[in-house]
Design a protein around this motif. Structure first.
Motif, PDB file in Angstrom:
ATOM      1  N   GLY B 226       0.831  -1.200   0.000  1.00  0.00           N
ATOM      2  CA  GLY B 226       0.000   0.000   0.000  1.00  0.00           C
ATOM      3  C   GLY B 226       0.861   1.244   0.000  1.00  0.00           C
ATOM      4  O   GLY B 226       2.098   1.174   0.109  1.00  0.00           O
ATOM      5  N   ALA B 227       0.209   2.388  -0.124  1.00  0.00           N
ATOM      6  CA  ALA B 227       0.955   3.653  -0.125  1.00  0.00           C
ATOM      7  C   ALA B 227       1.500   3.978   1.260  1.00  0.00           C
ATOM      8  O   ALA B 227       2.442   4.756   1.390  1.00  0.00           O
ATOM      9  CB  ALA B 227       0.065   4.789  -0.616  1.00  0.00           C
ATOM     10  N   SER B 228       0.950   3.364   2.290  1.00  0.00           N
ATOM     11  CA  SER B 228       1.486   3.614   3.637  1.00  0.00           C
ATOM     12  C   SER B 228       2.933   3.140   3.715  1.00  0.00           C
ATOM     13  O   SER B 228       3.717   3.662   4.511  1.00  0.00           O
ATOM     14  CB  SER B 228       0.625   2.937   4.701  1.00  0.00           C
ATOM     15  OG  SER B 228       0.617   1.544   4.493  1.00  0.00           O
ATOM     16  N   GLY B 229       3.309   2.173   2.883  1.00  0.00           N
ATOM     17  CA  GLY B 229       4.687   1.688   2.842  1.00  0.00           C
ATOM     18  C   GLY B 229       5.647   2.666   2.189  1.00  0.00           C
ATOM     19  O   GLY B 229       6.864   2.477   2.245  1.00  0.00           O
ATOM     20  N   ILE B 230       5.122   3.695   1.541  1.00  0.00           N
ATOM     21  CA  ILE B 230       5.995   4.713   0.935  1.00  0.00           C
ATOM     22  C   ILE B 230       6.495   5.686   2.004  1.00  0.00           C
ATOM     23  O   ILE B 230       7.594   6.223   1.907  1.00  0.00           O
ATOM     24  CB  ILE B 230       5.243   5.503  -0.171  1.00  0.00           C
ATOM     25  CG1 ILE B 230       4.717   4.552  -1.255  1.00  0.00           C
ATOM     26  CG2 ILE B 230       6.154   6.565  -0.792  1.00  0.00           C
ATOM     27  CD1 ILE B 230       3.823   5.234  -2.297  1.00  0.00           C
ATOM     28  N   ILE B 231       5.672   5.912   3.009  1.00  0.00           N
ATOM     29  CA  ILE B 231       6.026   6.899   4.034  1.00  0.00           C
ATOM     30  C   ILE B 231       7.160   6.363   4.895  1.00  0.00           C
ATOM     31  O   ILE B 231       7.060   5.280   5.459  1.00  0.00           O
ATOM     32  CB  ILE B 231       4.791   7.218   4.916  1.00  0.00           C
ATOM     33  CG1 ILE B 231       3.656   7.722   4.026  1.00  0.00           C
ATOM     34  CG2 ILE B 231       5.144   8.223   5.996  1.00  0.00           C
ATOM     35  CD1 ILE B 231       2.299   7.684   4.692  1.00  0.00           C
TER      36      ILE B 231
END
Lengths: 240, 240
Positions: B226-231
């Motif tokens: 997910g995009a939470s893994g980008i943060i």
């Protein structure tokens, strides 16, 4: 036909023009050419032979702390005008004003035994290619020189514009209206970075052998800011 | 046919499926759909009616310092879980972990009298759309929810991925070889952000009325990050 292998000191403008001709691509006014900095740097001989680099004590220390190759650290230090942080990642500002890790020094796709630096003046590199295309094809094409860079608080690198010529790096939306007819007060989009990111989908980072991407059909504004205008002045930098 | 006007509480998945059908677009496995968060937020009713917002003293103070609308500041403060900086730009962390200015609260293309927030859980928003597309068309399509955000030291905003489903946000190049056959040691590209930036070239920021872009022919990897893994986790954040 693929793009030729670029060697140190080679005329990159000619290589681009030849590839355009041999592929029978008809350039159009408003086209945008994104060129990865690696071929620009190699053609401009912005490389260092690793065997000839004398590694300083400071570089050895930083390299040991960061688990990084000391030669790369030394080359990065020498190419910087300011060191913002030494560990856990060496963050420097280089002559063009760009703040990046290890001065953008990189080994991938470098000539054997060499490290590749960023171009000394990427806006000028872009301008040279742009003028060459104008001369050869009589078309107003914009040129972006790009580099894939990390971000301080987002994981993964993205391709960004480090040199821009023949277009404004920005799309100014302020003054335009939204779906409800309200006037947008501020909306500045860095289209040069977005075009660079779009181009990376084709160029890749490994052995793709695609250092130049032609983008057509995007509306860019005229402007002479160059990519140096993307870099926030230190007074605007919230994280210094 | 254009995309329908999205109103509060509307079923966005249906609107997307209907538009795909009415335009006779044949979805293919591996397609990537980039959806601007504005329609996601409005459909999920992540909006605040300005008339109903009680502005605190703190918000008034910050707004005065920053030359910003107090109502927007109040809404931004309430939607944040941490305030990283109050002036000259309010920088907050919101529930999804994203660090952004004014919590991403925005008035452009908002329903009249309202401010739009970022979706509460953009990865889940992306997942809902992705599952709906799978159900309707039996195709494995990846979905990105995007937002156009500023950067701390580069001028101009770029469109980034704030929600991702059905693909990894990253392309891992480590282990691949360069033109000289050398193995790349590290090269992690955030392809989700690059695809979002590419999509912004079509969606725009004003009255374009194109909130959804279909991208075909790009190789994305599978992954559930997910995009939470980008943060970046705070431990990796160099600028805190």
């Amino acid at each position: 036909m693929g793009f030729p292998h670029i060697t140190r000191g080679q005329d990159l403008g000619s290589a681009i023009c030849d590839t355009i001709r041999s592929n029978r691509v008809e350039l159009m006014d408003g086209d945008v050419l994104v060129v990865t900095h690696k071929v620009v740097s190699i053609a401009e001989d912005a490389v260092r032979e690793e065997g000839q680099v004398q590694v300083s004590e400071r570089a050895k220390k930083i390299a040991a702390c960061n688990g990084m190759d000391p030669v790369k650290v030394e080359v990065a230090l020498r190419d910087s005008v300011e060191v913002l942080r030494e560990t856990p990642v060496l963050i420097t500002r280089i002559r063009s004003g760009l703040i990046t890790d290890y001065s953008g020094v990189d080994r991938s796709n470098a000539p054997p035994g060499c490290l590749v630096l960023l171009p000394t003046d990427p806006d000028q590199s872009a301008r040279r290619i742009q003028e060459r295309l104008k001369q050869e094809f009589n078309r107003d094409v914009a040129v972006i020189v790009s580099d894939t860079q990390g971000r301080p608080w987002r994981r993964g690198a993205v391709n960004l514009a480090i040199g821009v010529s023949g277009m404004s790096p920005f799309t100014v939306n302020a003054g335009r209206t939204d779906l409800y007819g309200r006037t947008l007060k501020s909306s500045l989009v860095c289209i040069a970075d977005e075009l660079s990111s779009a181009a990376e989908l084709l160029t890749g980072q490994a052995d793709e052998g695609i250092p130049v991407v032609l983008i057509r059909g995007v509306r860019v504004a005229k402007g002479e800011t160059g990519a140096s205008g993307i870099i926030r002045p230190m007074s605007e930098n919230l994280f210094r």
